[in-house]
Design a protein around this motif. Structure first.
Motif, PDB file in Angstrom:
ATOM      1  N   ILE A 192      24.298  33.877   0.803  1.00  0.00           N
ATOM      2  CA  ILE A 192      23.796  35.246   0.936  1.00  0.00           C
ATOM      3  C   ILE A 192      22.299  35.142   1.186  1.00  0.00           C
ATOM      4  N   VAL A 193      21.843  35.749   2.283  1.00  0.00           N
ATOM      5  CA  VAL A 193      20.449  35.632   2.706  1.00  0.00           C
ATOM      6  C   VAL A 193      19.877  37.027   2.899  1.00  0.00           C
ATOM      7  N   ASP A 194      18.641  37.246   2.430  1.00  0.00           N
ATOM      8  CA  ASP A 194      18.051  38.577   2.616  1.00  0.00           C
ATOM      9  C   ASP A 194      17.347  38.671   3.970  1.00  0.00           C
ATOM     10  N   GLY A 233      15.012  36.080   5.284  1.00  0.00           N
ATOM     11  CA  GLY A 233      15.484  34.714   5.451  1.00  0.00           C
ATOM     12  C   GLY A 233      15.414  33.910   4.164  1.00  0.00           C
ATOM     13  N   ARG A 234      15.509  34.569   3.030  1.00  0.00           N
ATOM     14  CA  ARG A 234      15.463  33.883   1.732  1.00  0.00           C
ATOM     15  C   ARG A 234      16.891  33.748   1.186  1.00  0.00           C
ATOM     16  N   LEU A 294      12.465  25.384   4.634  1.00  0.00           N
ATOM     17  CA  LEU A 294      13.479  24.330   4.671  1.00  0.00           C
ATOM     18  C   LEU A 294      13.675  23.705   6.041  1.00  0.00           C
ATOM     19  N   PHE A 295      13.393  24.456   7.111  1.00  0.00           N
ATOM     20  CA  PHE A 295      13.713  23.982   8.453  1.00  0.00           C
ATOM     21  C   PHE A 295      12.474  24.004   9.347  1.00  0.00           C
ATOM     22  N   PRO A 296      12.531  23.260  10.465  1.00  0.00           N
ATOM     23  CA  PRO A 296      11.418  23.316  11.429  1.00  0.00           C
ATOM     24  C   PRO A 296      11.167  24.752  11.893  1.00  0.00           C
ATOM     25  N   ALA A 297       9.910  25.058  12.203  1.00  0.00           N
ATOM     26  CA  ALA A 297       9.503  26.436  12.510  1.00  0.00           C
ATOM     27  C   ALA A 297      10.334  27.061  13.630  1.00  0.00           C
ATOM     28  N   GLU A 320      17.103  22.084  -3.367  1.00  0.00           N
ATOM     29  CA  GLU A 320      17.580  23.351  -3.912  1.00  0.00           C
ATOM     30  C   GLU A 320      17.214  24.448  -2.918  1.00  0.00           C
ATOM     31  N   MET A 321      18.218  25.188  -2.439  1.00  0.00           N
ATOM     32  CA  MET A 321      17.980  26.163  -1.389  1.00  0.00           C
ATOM     33  C   MET A 321      17.762  27.572  -1.932  1.00  0.00           C
ATOM     34  N   VAL A 322      18.366  27.898  -3.079  1.00  0.00           N
ATOM     35  CA  VAL A 322      18.271  29.253  -3.624  1.00  0.00           C
ATOM     36  C   VAL A 322      16.812  29.601  -3.915  1.00  0.00           C
ATOM     37  N   GLY A 323      16.398  30.799  -3.433  1.00  0.00           N
ATOM     38  CA  GLY A 323      15.028  31.252  -3.649  1.00  0.00           C
ATOM     39  C   GLY A 323      14.052  30.791  -2.577  1.00  0.00           C
TER      40      GLY A 323
END
Length: 569
Positions: A174-176, A179-180, A206-209, A197-200
């Motif tokens: 679930i992403v807001d 993009g969080r 996390l990824f290239p621009a 850890e991806m949450v928050g």
């Protein structure tokens, strides 16, 4: 008289104040009664000094009793505590008695008249004397069973959803709208960022621009339009290139006032590779059939054929050379086993796939061998024949090393042709590469190798005549007697003869054969008797050497032709 009047006035004032106080108390009690009635809460009051307990009728009604059906005794109510909740209730009371807190708010279970247990919420506080000793505890009890059941159902549904999300191999989140990541589900080893850890965290953390921008654009577009979207992304995970399919859908759920979307990411690398391999195999079959038909003479190279070749992305109009690659694995020693044959075909197709994906060369399947056509401009900018020859040898060596690293335990031999141009360039290049490969097979090269047409020496001439009928007749005439003698006696005079012809003198030949010099002299005389010739004649020696090489050439060609289509030219 005056004092009497003042006394009466004071009494009247006192009566008025008392009446006012009683009225206010009555009003407060009525308000409290209304609140308790509205909330369904009951009141309890425990006198710690005199050990007296008061339970009002609402408390008793919550448990299904009339006011006179159950006592107010503390032990009566303690006996109705659910056994697993007893410890936390006792702990809350202890903290208040020790003065560590003066109030509590507990949820626990009490036994109903019918034997079942209800969830209740008890809110209370302790009252202390001047010595900070607890003297009284008061509070309320309300029935929260329906609330707890609803909460349990919500938790159960959430757990079912999470268990389901974790069970499937896909990664869901679930992403807001910023993009969080709010929630992330799925098997940890299948996630895009298995060690983080991806949450928050946001896409851009996390990824290239560039990739994060695209992902955020997809999320916002889905939230704005309310329509589902899907996409395929190519990503480098560590040192491995993988392919992911993402499916995004809008949600009604909001977090901190921000809209959200659900994203399901599937690792489709295996499926994608299978689809690519199937497409590649189909295109490879069309291309290979077309080229093999040209080489076998089933298709003539005309202008129309060249146009057909261009549709298959085959260019025969430039200057090119041919690499013919023969690959043997450990299992290729016994070609009678059909499973081994199938394995060899799969291995050849896999190697062709690797070459095609890592080079710009034209590659095709020449049955159990791999054909590679290299345009001159791809391996060297120079048009000098010497430079082109060295470049083609270097390119073939690099290709051999690449295949050896990709598939260990292979014996790889590569025959290289000169560069040719014109309408028959592919036939001429292929024939030279084929003859070079046969010439290499005639010699002892256990570890394979890279062989150029210019380096095969006498085989260049012999390769021009070995397919002709008179070549076999020439072999039979020159060394047929020795061949028959070896078969009948189980000897190796042909090998002895070949070594004598290749050596400077008999002593060198004896050393190379690991036999005594006198033994070799005896064998030489026996060979001369069988053949009826003298090995001292230069012309005779040259003819015999040519016959032996032609014999090897014919036998090797027959062996290779068993799994190879008829060659054109």
């Amino acid at each position: 008289m005056t004092r009497a009047i003042e006394h009466n006035t004071l009494n009247q004032s006192h009566i008025t104040d008392k009446t006012q106080t009683q009225k206010e108390l009555k009003d407060r009690n009525e308000r409290l009664e209304l609140v308790l009635e509205a909330t369904g809460a009951g009141v309890w009051d425990y006198d710690l000094v005199n050990n007296r307990n008061y339970i009002d009728k609402r408390c008793k009604a919550i448990l299904g009793y009339e006011e006179n059906e159950i006592t107010d005794e503390l032990e009566e109510w303690r006996s109705r505590w659910y056994i697993e909740d007893s410890e936390k209730i006792a702990e809350a009371i202890r903290l208040c008695e020790e003065g560590k807190t003066d109030q509590f708010d507990l949820e626990y279970r009490l036994q109903h008249k019918n034997g079942s247990y209800l969830w209740v919420r008890s809110i209370g506080r302790f009252i202390y004397n001047e010595q900070c000793e607890p003297i009284r505890a008061v509070g309320t009890i309300s029935d929260i069973t329906k609330y707890k059941e609803a909460e349990d159902r919500i938790i159960e549904n959430e757990n079912k959803f999470k268990d389901f999300a974790r069970a499937i191999p896909d990664v869901s989140a679930i992403v807001d709208e910023d993009g969080r990541y709010i929630e992330v589900f799925g098997n940890k080893k299948h996630t895009l960022m298995p060690n983080l850890e991806m949450v928050g965290r946001t896409f851009h953390e996390l990824f290239p621009a560039e990739l994060a921008d695209l992902m955020l654009e997809d999320i916002r577009l889905v939230i704005e339009t309310g329509e589902n979207r899907s996409m395929i992304r190519e990503m480098d995970i560590g040192s491995v290139k993988r392919y992911f399919e993402g499916r995004t859908a809008p949600m009604q759920y909001q977090v901190n006032g921000k809209k959200t979307a659900v994203v399901v990411v599937s690792d489709i690398t295996e499926r994608y590779e299978v689809e690519r391999m199937l497409k590649f195999t189909y295109e490879l079959q069309r291309k290979s059939d077309f080229i093999n038909d040209i080489l076998s003479g089933n298709i003539s190279l005309t202008e129309k054929t060249l146009e057909m070749a261009e549709k298959l992305k085959i260019n025969f109009r430039g200057s090119l050379c041919c690499f013919l690659i023969n690959v043997l694995g450990h299992s290729d020693k016994d070609q009678k086993d059909q499973r081994i044959n199938d394995h060899s075909k799969q291995m050849v197709n896999r190697l062709i796939y690797l070459i095609s994906n890592n080079t710009n060369y034209l590659v095709w399947n020449n049955c159990d061998k791999i054909g590679v056509l290299c345009e001159s401009n791809l391996i060297n900018d120079s048009n000098t024949p010497k430079d082109l020859t060295q470049s083609s040898i270097m390119t073939a060596s690099e290709l051999k090393a690449f295949l050896s690293n990709a598939e260990h335990g292979l014996t790889i031999s590569i025959g290289i042709s000169d560069f040719h141009s014109g309408i028959d360039c592919i036939k001429n290049s292929y024939k030279e590469a084929w003859n070079t490969l046969i010439s290499a097979q005639c010699q002892i090269h256990k570890d394979g190798g890279v062989f150029h047409y210019k380096d095969v020496g006498l085989f260049q001439i012999l390769s021009l005549i070995y397919e002709q009928d008179y070549s076999s007749e020439f072999v039979r005439k020159m060394i047929g007697c020795i061949i028959d003698y070896d078969k009948e006696k189980g000897s190796d005079l042909l090998i002895t003869l070949e070594e004598i012809l290749q050596s400077n003198n008999l002593k060198d030949a004896a050393n190379r054969l690991y036999i005594h010099y006198k033994t070799l002299v005896f064998r030489k005389r026996r060979i001369e008797e069988i053949l009826g010739v003298s090995l001292e004649s230069v012309d005779t020696r040259l003819a015999l050497a040519a016959a032996i090489k032609l014999h090897r050439l014919i036998n090797t060609s027959i062996s290779l032709l068993k799994r190879t289509p008829k060659r054109g030219g």
